[in-house]
Design a protein around this motif. Structure first.
Motif, PDB file in Angstrom:
ATOM      1  N   ASN A  43       0.826  -1.209   0.000  1.00 28.83           N
ATOM      2  CA  ASN A  43       0.000   0.000   0.000  1.00 28.83           C
ATOM      3  C   ASN A  43       0.858   1.256   0.000  1.00 28.83           C
ATOM      4  O   ASN A  43       0.366   2.341  -0.252  1.00 28.83           O
ATOM      5  N   ARG A  44       2.145   1.119   0.230  1.00 33.08           N
ATOM      6  CA  ARG A  44       3.060   2.263   0.197  1.00 33.08           C
ATOM      7  C   ARG A  44       3.208   2.833  -1.215  1.00 33.08           C
ATOM      8  O   ARG A  44       3.722   3.923  -1.390  1.00 33.08           O
ATOM      9  N   GLY A  46       1.004   4.053  -2.678  1.00 36.46           N
ATOM     10  CA  GLY A  46       0.183   5.257  -2.609  1.00 36.46           C
ATOM     11  C   GLY A  46       0.995   6.523  -2.387  1.00 36.46           C
ATOM     12  O   GLY A  46       0.500   7.632  -2.604  1.00 36.46           O
ATOM     13  N   ASP A  51      -4.983   7.439  -5.750  1.00 36.91           N
ATOM     14  CA  ASP A  51      -6.130   6.547  -5.956  1.00 36.91           C
ATOM     15  C   ASP A  51      -6.847   6.861  -7.268  1.00 36.91           C
ATOM     16  O   ASP A  51      -7.298   5.964  -7.972  1.00 36.91           O
ATOM     17  N   ARG A  63      -9.092   1.921  -3.763  1.00 37.63           N
ATOM     18  CA  ARG A  63      -8.470   2.561  -2.612  1.00 37.63           C
ATOM     19  C   ARG A  63      -7.194   1.799  -2.299  1.00 37.63           C
ATOM     20  O   ARG A  63      -7.237   0.615  -1.965  1.00 37.63           O
ATOM     21  N   GLY A  65      -5.285   2.004   0.199  1.00 36.98           N
ATOM     22  CA  GLY A  65      -5.198   1.615   1.601  1.00 36.98           C
ATOM     23  C   GLY A  65      -5.803   0.255   1.893  1.00 36.98           C
ATOM     24  O   GLY A  65      -5.472  -0.387   2.898  1.00 36.98           O
ATOM     25  N   HIS A  68      -3.672  -3.064   2.694  1.00 37.45           N
ATOM     26  CA  HIS A  68      -3.173  -3.408   4.028  1.00 37.45           C
ATOM     27  C   HIS A  68      -4.286  -3.992   4.900  1.00 37.45           C
ATOM     28  O   HIS A  68      -4.403  -3.701   6.088  1.00 37.45           O
ATOM     29  N   THR A  69      -5.118  -4.849   4.303  1.00 36.70           N
ATOM     30  CA  THR A  69      -6.197  -5.530   5.012  1.00 36.70           C
ATOM     31  C   THR A  69      -6.164  -7.011   4.658  1.00 36.70           C
ATOM     32  O   THR A  69      -5.398  -7.440   3.786  1.00 36.70           O
ATOM     33  N   TRP A 119      -8.042  -3.990   9.738  1.00 39.50           N
ATOM     34  CA  TRP A 119      -7.292  -4.958   8.944  1.00 39.50           C
ATOM     35  C   TRP A 119      -8.087  -6.225   8.663  1.00 39.50           C
ATOM     36  O   TRP A 119      -7.674  -7.037   7.849  1.00 39.50           O
TER      37      TRP A 119
END
Length: 161
Positions: A43-44, A46, A51, A63, A65, A68-69, A119
């Motif tokens: 996710n970095r 980003g 987006d 998205r 972000g 990171h889930t 997460w």
């Protein structure tokens, strides 16, 4: 950078210790598992790509972000498993296990509001209370992960002789 390295070292320790009991978990799969520990931090990207530009490229709402889930890790482990030439299911499982080790370690760190990130998405949006065990920028986190990895590496080297 220290946090990323500590995630790799924790995964290395976990997979190496597991390889002592599981015959199929060779050095190759330990390496794949440590790569899996890097997946949530993709996710970095980003930092360099917005987006909106990813939405335009893929044609769907996006998205960064969400990587990171749990859902993002499942998706990236699936993509990584397709890339592996053989044993797709094993590659998926090992990549996912590496990613889950990353998410688990992140679930223990300090957050300003006392609750970890969401997460567990897409299972739930629940943000569980975190035990606030460490701050990711503390040097002792990397030093302890490095020391533990050095001990495990030396034991593993002794075991293979």
């Amino acid at each position: 950078m220290a946090e990323l390295l500590s995630h790799v070292l924790v995964a290395y320790v976990c997979f190496t210790v597991a390889s002592w009991k599981l015959d199929w978990l060779t050095k190759r799969w330990v390496a794949v598992g440590t790569i899996g520990a890097l997946l949530p931090d993709l996710n970095r990207i980003g930092l360099f790509v917005s987006d909106a530009s990813l939405e335009a490229a893929f044609g769907v709402p996006f998205r960064i972000g969400a990587i990171h889930t749990l859902g993002g890790t499942l998706l990236l482990a699936g993509v990584g498993a397709v890339v592996v030439a053989d044993e797709h299911r094993r590659a998926f499982g090992v990549l996912l296990a590496g990613g889950l080790s990353h998410l688990f370690v992140d679930a223990l760190k300090v957050y300003a509001d006392g609750a970890a990130g969401a997460w567990l998405y897409p299972v739930t949006w629940l943000r569980h209370p975190t035990p606030n065990l460490y701050v990711s920028s503390d040097p002792w986190v990397l030093l302890s992960a490095g020391a533990l990895a050095a001990v495990v590496a030396s034991i593993d080297r002794y075991r293979t002789r």
